[in-house]
Enzyme design. Structure first.
Site, PDB file in Angstrom:
ATOM      1  N   ASP A   1      -2.090  -6.964   6.929  1.00  0.00           N
ATOM      2  CA  ASP A   1      -0.649  -7.092   7.132  1.00  0.00           C
ATOM      3  C   ASP A   1      -0.435  -8.355   7.966  1.00  0.00           C
ATOM      4  O   ASP A   1      -0.749  -8.389   9.155  1.00  0.00           O
ATOM      5  CB  ASP A   1      -0.100  -5.861   7.859  1.00  0.00           C
ATOM      6  CG  ASP A   1       1.415  -5.899   8.035  1.00  0.00           C
ATOM      7  OD1 ASP A   1       1.992  -7.006   8.080  1.00  0.00           O
ATOM      8  OD2 ASP A   1       2.026  -4.817   8.158  1.00  0.00           O
TER       9      ASP A   1
ATOM     10  N   TYR B   1       1.729  -1.044  13.831  1.00  0.00           N
ATOM     11  CA  TYR B   1       3.106  -0.555  13.765  1.00  0.00           C
ATOM     12  C   TYR B   1       3.091   0.969  13.781  1.00  0.00           C
ATOM     13  O   TYR B   1       2.339   1.600  13.032  1.00  0.00           O
ATOM     14  CB  TYR B   1       3.768  -1.090  12.503  1.00  0.00           C
ATOM     15  CG  TYR B   1       5.178  -0.628  12.271  1.00  0.00           C
ATOM     16  CD1 TYR B   1       6.148  -0.732  13.275  1.00  0.00           C
ATOM     17  CD2 TYR B   1       5.559  -0.096  11.051  1.00  0.00           C
ATOM     18  CE1 TYR B   1       7.448  -0.306  13.051  1.00  0.00           C
ATOM     19  CE2 TYR B   1       6.855   0.323  10.811  1.00  0.00           C
ATOM     20  CZ  TYR B   1       7.799   0.220  11.824  1.00  0.00           C
ATOM     21  OH  TYR B   1       9.083   0.638  11.613  1.00  0.00           O
TER      22      TYR B   1
ATOM     23  N   LYS C   1      11.159  -9.666   8.049  1.00  0.00           N
ATOM     24  CA  LYS C   1      10.959 -10.434   9.283  1.00  0.00           C
ATOM     25  C   LYS C   1      11.019 -11.932   9.009  1.00  0.00           C
ATOM     26  O   LYS C   1      12.059 -12.445   8.624  1.00  0.00           O
ATOM     27  CB  LYS C   1       9.633 -10.016   9.926  1.00  0.00           C
ATOM     28  CG  LYS C   1       9.438  -8.496  10.050  1.00  0.00           C
ATOM     29  CD  LYS C   1      10.556  -7.804  10.811  1.00  0.00           C
ATOM     30  CE  LYS C   1      10.242  -6.361  11.175  1.00  0.00           C
ATOM     31  NZ  LYS C   1      10.076  -5.457  10.038  1.00  0.00           N
TER      32      LYS C   1
ATOM     33  N   ARG D   1      13.871  -0.701 -12.523  1.00  0.00           N
ATOM     34  CA  ARG D   1      12.801  -0.324 -11.600  1.00  0.00           C
ATOM     35  C   ARG D   1      11.494  -1.037 -11.936  1.00  0.00           C
ATOM     36  O   ARG D   1      10.600  -1.135 -11.105  1.00  0.00           O
ATOM     37  CB  ARG D   1      12.596   1.193 -11.627  1.00  0.00           C
ATOM     38  CG  ARG D   1      11.776   1.724 -10.444  1.00  0.00           C
ATOM     39  CD  ARG D   1      11.793   3.230 -10.343  1.00  0.00           C
ATOM     40  NE  ARG D   1      10.966   3.882 -11.325  1.00  0.00           N
ATOM     41  CZ  ARG D   1      11.414   4.634 -12.327  1.00  0.00           C
ATOM     42  NH1 ARG D   1      12.713   4.819 -12.482  1.00  0.00           N
ATOM     43  NH2 ARG D   1      10.580   5.206 -13.177  1.00  0.00           N
TER      44      ARG D   1
END
Length: 543
Positions: A331, A258, A356, A205
């Site tokens: 973003d 978004y 994306k 992690r």
């Protein structure tokens, strides 16, 4: 060089072997056809044309001579290549024979795994303990190669890999290190790690060699000191907001964004006492007012936004926010790191959904945040607590996708701009939203801060919900799906795909009309896409 599944060993020890001639003759040829010197290992490795006729032959017990730990760090062939390189480097002074190398190596104990030092510097066996150890140190190609990488396309291909990859291997592609934890040889090494005298990985992690390559590659592309990769773009957004906006703090964002990001801001952050001011992307006065009235910790927006591709003046808003001590996070998923450099324009952080354009193949989820080491470390510390770790296999897929990022984005930029112009002139299209068009409200901003306008075009067709859905269904090439930025074209009707749970009047509060279409152009041939869209628009005319 040797293949490694651990943080990169840079030093390797030669082991025993012998050379024989490979005179393109099979084993059944007479032994006198071979030179005695080659058979007994007395011929120098570099001997003109003879170099290509020598191959390395390992004795039967070679593998057994390597300890289990050493075999984790190198392959047999990799050791042979390193010994050959050593001979090549020493050829001017007289290269050692194979027999001499074998004799020198016979006294060497089995190799231990290399110890990680700092960054990409990794230590192996200390040769000072044994003067006869034959060691080759792999050269750092970073400075030489980096001077040739003047374009984003080259950086996307090579950065993080040939530029200091932390995994030593002859493989062109970055290995996938599938492990959940990393071991320490002794307790003292663990203590040294905890007290920052020894650099290493500890737990999956907290870091992974494959993931580190991806982070380094994105940092180079964005011009950032540090990058954090997470399990998804949404994970990147939420962890960033939680890390940088304190309880009771204030956040400024924009109207178009978004939807899931807006839901998080409107439903979860208020539970922590965090208030949000929402402004139009172009409303500079509203931003100044919010900064004056509130103690703003962060201004966070997309640019271009989703789905109307609105743009903020990154340089201007960064200047305004910094005066009041507020951070700026952009973003840039729709822009990509190739079309827009938010950090160079003054932003503190740049965030992407790597799902994306960066990944680019509709086959992986990921998110990333880039910026200064100081700010990214704050987010990284919380990320280590919350989880949301990107799997190394997913990191590999994103690394692979980035190799063609510049080629895909060039094609998508070109196709989207040409189609936006065609759509804007079509009688069955009411409105087109694309920052590359002069009709776009922030076209002047996009021209100033973007080198390309992206591969997504939103537009409203001349019809209602049903007619628009018929247009979408009439398209043959794009998939109907909730994403964008991949090789395959994708189309969706936001009123249905993203806002179907809201009434029509509620959708329209966010500007989402029933006839709105978002089209993500892939890398298909422009003429094919043009013909497909035009034939689908004809169904509106006949409806």
């Amino acid at each position: 060089m040797a293949v490694s599944s651990c943080p990169c060993p840079k030093l390797f020890v030669a082991s025993s072997f012998e050379c024989r001639s490979d005179s393109s003759s099979s084993a059944d040829q007479p032994s006198q056809g071979r030179s005695n010197s080659a058979r007994h290992g007395t011929t120098p490795f570099l001997s003109g044309a003879g170099m290509s006729s020598l191959i390395l032959k390992f004795p039967p017990n070679f593998v057994r001579q390597l300890s289990t730990k050493a075999r984790r760090n190198c392959s047999n062939i990799g050791v042979a290549q390193i010994v050959a390189a050593s001979w090549s480097n020493n050829s001017a002074a007289g290269a050692p024979s194979a027999a001499a190398a074998a004799a020198a190596a016979s006294a060497i104990p089995a190799a231990e795994p290399a110890e990680t030092l700092a960054g990409n510097e990794v230590a192996g066996i200390d040769s000072s303990d044994n003067k006869n150890v034959s060691v080759v140190q792999l050269e750092d190609l970073s400075s030489d190669l980096k001077s040739f990488l003047s374009s984003d396309g080259s950086i996307a291909v090579h950065a993080g890999e040939r530029l200091g990859r932390g995994i030593v291997t002859d493989a062109i592609t970055t290995p996938v290190v599938n492990t959940s934890a990393y071991f320490f040889k002794k307790t003292q090494e663990l203590i040294d790690f905890k007290e920052k005298r020894h650099a290493s990985y500890e737990y999956g992690r907290y870091g992974n060699p494959t993931t580190q390559v991806l982070e380094d590659k994105i940092s180079e592309l964005e011009g950032a000191e540090s990058t954090l990769i997470l399990a998804s773009g949404m994970c990147a957004s939420t962890v960033m907001l939680l890390a940088l906006v304190p309880a009771g703090g204030h956040l400024v964002t924009t109207t178009d964004c978004y939807r899931k990001t807006r839901i998080f801001m409107e439903t979860f952050l208020p539970k922590m006492g965090i208030s949000v001011t929402v402004i139009d992307p172009a409303d500079v006065k509203a931003l100044e007012s919010a900064l004056e009235i509130n103690k703003v910790s962060l201004f966070f927006t997309e640019s271009p936004t989703n789905p109307f591709l609105r743009c903020v003046d990154i340089e201007l808003v960064s200047e305004l926010c910094h005066r009041k001590g507020a951070l700026v996070c952009i973003d840039g998923t729709f822009a990509t790191p190739l079309n827009q450099k938010a950090l160079a324009l003054g932003a503190d952080l740049i965030l992407h959904s790597a799902t994306k354009f960066i990944g680019g193949h509709n086959d992986v989820l990921g998110g990333c945040i880039s910026g200064s080491t100081k700010v990214v470390s704050e987010i990284r510390n919380l990320h280590h607590v919350l989880g949301g770790t990107l799997n190394p296999n997913a990191a590999y897929l994103i690394i692979r996708g980035m190799k063609t990022l510049h080629l895909r984005v060039q094609q998508q930029n070109s196709t989207a701009l040409r189609m936006a112009k065609i759509l804007e002139a079509h009688p069955k299209v009411r409105c087109v939203y694309y920052p590359g068009l002069p009709s776009h409200p922030e076209h002047h901003i996009a021209k100033k801060q973007m080198t390309g306008f992206g591969g997504v075009v939103s537009f409203e067709v001349d019809g209602d919900l049903l007619i628009t859905s018929k247009f979408v269904d009439a398209l043959k090439i794009p998939y109907i799906a909730p994403s964008f930025g991949g090789c395959e074209s994708i189309v969706d009707q936001p009123a249905i795909m993203s806002y179907w749970d809201l009434s029509r009047s509620e959708r329209e509060k966010y500007g989402i009309k029933d006839n709105l279409v978002r089209f993500s152009f892939g890398v298909e041939d422009f003429e094919d896409l043009k013909a497909d869209i035009l034939q689908a628009l004809e169904t509106i005319e006949s409806a």
